[in-house]
Design a protein around this motif. Structure first.
Motif, mmCIF file in Angstrom:
data_model
loop_
_atom_site.group_PDB
_atom_site.id
_atom_site.type_symbol
_atom_site.label_atom_id
_atom_site.label_comp_id
_atom_site.label_asym_id
_atom_site.label_seq_id
_atom_site.Cartn_x
_atom_site.Cartn_y
_atom_site.Cartn_z
ATOM 1 N N LYS A 167 74.701 -61.447 4.931
ATOM 2 C CA LYS A 167 75.533 -62.460 4.232
ATOM 3 C C LYS A 167 77.013 -62.165 4.410
ATOM 4 N N ALA A 170 79.126 -63.788 7.096
ATOM 5 C CA ALA A 170 79.890 -65.187 7.022
ATOM 6 C C ALA A 170 81.392 -64.894 6.810
ATOM 7 N N SER A 173 83.793 -65.507 9.913
ATOM 8 C CA SER A 173 84.461 -67.019 10.375
ATOM 9 C C SER A 173 86.010 -66.811 9.862
ATOM 10 N N VAL A 181 79.465 -70.425 9.918
ATOM 11 C CA VAL A 181 80.124 -71.073 8.798
ATOM 12 C C VAL A 181 81.628 -71.536 9.348
ATOM 13 N N LEU A 193 82.104 -84.691 5.841
ATOM 14 C CA LEU A 193 80.871 -84.428 5.339
ATOM 15 C C LEU A 193 80.710 -83.023 4.813
ATOM 16 N N PRO A 194 81.343 -82.606 4.157
ATOM 17 C CA PRO A 194 81.453 -80.947 3.979
ATOM 18 C C PRO A 194 80.500 -80.482 3.437
ATOM 19 N N PHE A 195 79.856 -80.998 2.297
ATOM 20 C CA PHE A 195 78.699 -80.501 1.590
ATOM 21 C C PHE A 195 77.426 -80.628 2.391
ATOM 22 N N THR A 196 77.383 -81.681 3.265
ATOM 23 C CA THR A 196 76.099 -81.623 4.426
ATOM 24 C C THR A 196 76.107 -80.337 5.134
ATOM 25 N N TYR A 198 77.903 -77.489 5.022
ATOM 26 C CA TYR A 198 77.847 -76.082 4.249
ATOM 27 C C TYR A 198 76.394 -76.059 3.656
ATOM 28 N N PHE A 199 75.721 -77.000 3.258
ATOM 29 C CA PHE A 199 74.598 -77.080 2.735
ATOM 30 C C PHE A 199 73.443 -76.543 3.907
ATOM 31 N N VAL A 201 74.295 -74.974 6.534
ATOM 32 C CA VAL A 201 74.405 -73.463 6.603
ATOM 33 C C VAL A 201 73.699 -72.516 5.709
ATOM 34 N N ALA A 202 73.911 -73.060 4.499
ATOM 35 C CA ALA A 202 73.153 -72.330 3.516
ATOM 36 C C ALA A 202 71.759 -72.153 3.624
ATOM 37 N N TYR A 205 71.086 -69.656 6.280
ATOM 38 C CA TYR A 205 70.972 -68.235 5.654
ATOM 39 C C TYR A 205 69.751 -67.853 4.973
ATOM 40 N N LEU A 206 69.373 -68.926 4.097
ATOM 41 C CA LEU A 206 67.943 -68.816 3.335
ATOM 42 C C LEU A 206 66.991 -68.426 4.145
ATOM 43 N N THR A 209 67.232 -64.977 5.571
ATOM 44 C CA THR A 209 67.038 -63.871 4.685
ATOM 45 C C THR A 209 65.857 -63.616 4.268
#
Lengths: 230, 231
Positions: A167, A170, A173, A181, A193-196, A198-199, A201-202, A205-206, A209
Motif C-alpha cells: 500500500k 502508492a 506516484s 495511481v 471520470l476520477p471515481f471510475t 481511482y476505484f 485502482v482500489a 490493490y484489493l 493484497t
C-alpha cells in the motif's frame, strides 16, 4: 467495456506492473536491511546495537512521505553537490524509481528488523549449538537451522509488513513515478471520470493484497509443518 | 545546510503543526466513535449484520490511504447528483475530504483491533456477567468493552502513530500540514534537507509524545498487573 476503461485499461495495467516491481524490489531491500538490522541488534557490540536502535527508532517515527520527499529532493541536491568533486560536471537527475524503491526498502527495513529480531530470538539456542557441534560453519547453521525455523515465527509479522509495503508504494506516484495511481490520475484528468479510475485502482490493490494474503497463508502452512496445531 | 531559512519560516511550520494535530485528533475521535459499535456488530454471529462491516474493513484495510483520499476528494465530483445537494459544500473542501478519508480509514483499522480485544474476553467474565443477570447491552458496556479497551491499548497506540504518519498525505491535496509546510519551504527556497529534516523532527517529537502518553495510560490501565503497587 469494463476492462478497457475508456481505452486506459492497458495504461493502468502497465502502472500495475510498475507497482508490483516497486513492491518486489523494495521488499528485497527491506529484507536485506531487516536481516542486517536484526543481526546488529542481537550482536554483542554496543556500537552496532546503537546503530540499529537509532535506525529503527528514527525511521518508525517519521512518515513515509516525508522520508521519500527527503530522499528524492535531498538526494538530488546531494548528488549534484558531490558529483562535481569527482570531476562530473553535468546535472544529474535522480531516478524516481530508484528513489522510490530505496526509500520504501529503507523504511520497511526498520519494520523487518523488529520482526526478524523477534523471530531469531524465538529459535532455541540449543538448536544452533547442535548445528555447531556437528561441525557446521556459521553460514550453514544460518541456512540449515536458523532460517527455516525463524521463518515460522517471522511470517505473521513479515506478511503484515508486506501488505503495508504494497500500500505504501502508492506514494511513489507523488514523486512522479508512473505507477497505477499516477496513471489513474492522468486518465481521470482527460476523461473527467476520477471515481471510475481511482476505484479501478482500489480494486486492483484489493486483488494484489488478497493474492498476497493467500500466498502468505500457504507459506505459513509450509513453514509450520513441523508444529502441531490444536 | 542553512537553517536560518527554517527559523525565518517557523511560522508556516507551526501553522502546519496546528493543522496536523487537528486533523489527527478529530479523525481519531470520529474513528473511535464509529469503531466501537462497528466492532460489536463485526463480532455478531448474524451474517446479515456482520458482512457489511467485514466488507467495509476489507476495503479500507486493503487499499492505500492515498487512493481512498483521492476517491473522496477527486472521485466524488464525478457524481452530478451529489453536487446539487448541501453535502457538496463540505465535500468540495480539501480539509473535510482529508478528514473524512482519515476517519473512515482509522475506523476500519480500529474496528479490527477492537474485534481482537472483544474476542479475547475470557469466557469466565461473560459467564459471570450473565449469572448476575446483566442484559447483553449492559454486559457489553460494563464488562466486555472496558476489558477489550485495556487489552487493545498497545495495538491502538500503534494505530495512533500510523494515523499521525498517514496524515502527512493531506499535503498532497493542498492542505498545509507539517509536510505541506515543508513542501512550501522547499519549493520557495529549494532547500530540501532543511525543509524536510525540520518536518521529520516535528513528526519525531510528536511520535515520542504519543508514545509517552500511551505509556502513562498503560501504567494506569494496567495497574492491576503491576507488581510494585502498595496496597
Amino acid at each position: 467495456m469494463l476492462l478497457n476503461l475508456h481505452g486506459y485499461g492497458p495504461s493502468i495495467l502497465a502502472g500495475t506492473v510498475l507497482t508490483l516491481k516497486v513492491s518486489v524490489f523494495s521488499l528485497l531491500i527491506a529484507m536485506m536491511l531487516g536481516f542486517t538490522g536484526a543481526m546488529f541488534k542481537l550482536s554483542k557490540s554496543r556500537i552496532l546495537n546503537v546503530v540499529a536502535q537509532t535506525y529503527t527508532t528514527i525511521i518508525r517515527g517519521i512518515p513515509d512521505l516525508v522520508l521519500m520527499l527527503l530522499i528524492f529532493f535531498g538526494g538530488q541536491v546531494m548528488i549534484n553537490q558531490i558529483a562535481p568533486k569527482f570531476g562530473y560536471d553535468s546535472y544529474i537527475d535522480i531516478n524516481p524509481f530508484i528513489a522510490g524503491v530505496l526509500t520504501i526498502g529503507f523504511i520497511f527495513g526498520a519494520y523487518m528488523t523488529e520482526t526478524f529480531r523477534g523471530a531469531i530470538l524465538a529459535v532455541s539456542p540449543g538448536q544452533l549449538e547442535a548445528g555447531y557441534s556437528f561441525g557446521m560453519g556459521k553460514m550453514k547453521v544460518f541456512f540449515r537451522i536458523l532460517f527455516p525455523q525463524m521463518m515460522r515465527h517471522a511470517l505473521p509479522g513479515f506478511g503484515n509488513n508486506f501488505l503495508v509495503l504494497i500500500k505504501s508504494t502508492a506514494l511513489v506516484s507523488i514523486i512522479g513515478l508512473d505507477d497505477m495511481v499516477r496513471k489513474a490520475a492522468i486518465a481521470a484528468g482527460s476523461t473527467r471520470l476520477p471515481f471510475t479510475f481511482y476505484f479501478a485502482v482500489a480494486v486492483i490493490y484489493l486483488v494484489i493484497t488478497s493474492c498476497s494474503g493467500v500466498v502468505l497463508g500457504w507459506l505459513d502452512r509450509k513453514y509450520s509443518v513441523g508444529v502441531l496445531k490444536g | 545546510m542553512n537553517f536560518s531559512i527554517i527559523s525565518d519560516n517557523l511560522g508556516i511550520y507551526f501553522q502546519g503543526l496546528n493543522n496536523t494535530i487537528q486533523l489527527v485528533s478529530i479523525s481519531l475521535v470520529i474513528g473511535l466513535v464509529i469503531a466501537v459499535p462497528l466492532s460489536v456488530i463485526r463480532c455478531s454471529k448474524n451474517y446479515f449484520f456482520s458482512t457489511p462491516v467485514r466488507a467495509y474493513i476489507y476495503f479500507f484495510r486493503g487499499t492505500p490511504l492515498l487512493v481512498q483520499m483521492f476517491l473522496i476528494y477527486y472521485g466524488l465530483g464525478q457524481f452530478e447528483l451529489l453536487k446539487s445537494t448541501f453535502l457538496w459544500n463540505y465535500l468540495k473542501e480539501a480539509y473535510f475530504c482529508a478528514l473524512l478519508a482519515f476517519a473512515l480509514n482509522t475506523a476500519a483499522y480500529t474496528t479490527e483491533i477492537l474485534r481482537g480485544g472483544i474476542e479475547g474476553t475470557p469466557y469466565g467474565e461473560i459467564e459471570a456477567a450473565k449469572s448476575v443477570g446483566m442484559s447483553r447491552i449492559k454486559m457489553m458496556i460494563r464488562i466486555v468493552l472496558p476489558s477489550a479497551f485495556r487489552r487493545t491499548l498497545p495495538a491502538y497506540s500503534n494505530e495512533v502513530i500510523f494515523m499521525l504518519h498517514g496524515s502527512s498525505l493531506a499535503s498532497v491535496i493542498t492542505i498545509i500540514d507539517i509536510t505541506g509546510a515543508a513542501r512550501i519551504v522547499n519549493s520557495r527556497y529549494y532547500t530540501p534537507y532543511e525543509a524536510f529534516l525540520t518536518a521529520a523532527v516535528f513528526y519525531l517529537v510528536l511520535t515520542f509524545i504519543i508514545v509517552f502518553l500511551f505509556k502513562k495510560l498503560e501504567y494506569r490501565w494496567y495497574a492491576h498487573l503491576r507488581r510494585d503497587h502498595n496496597v
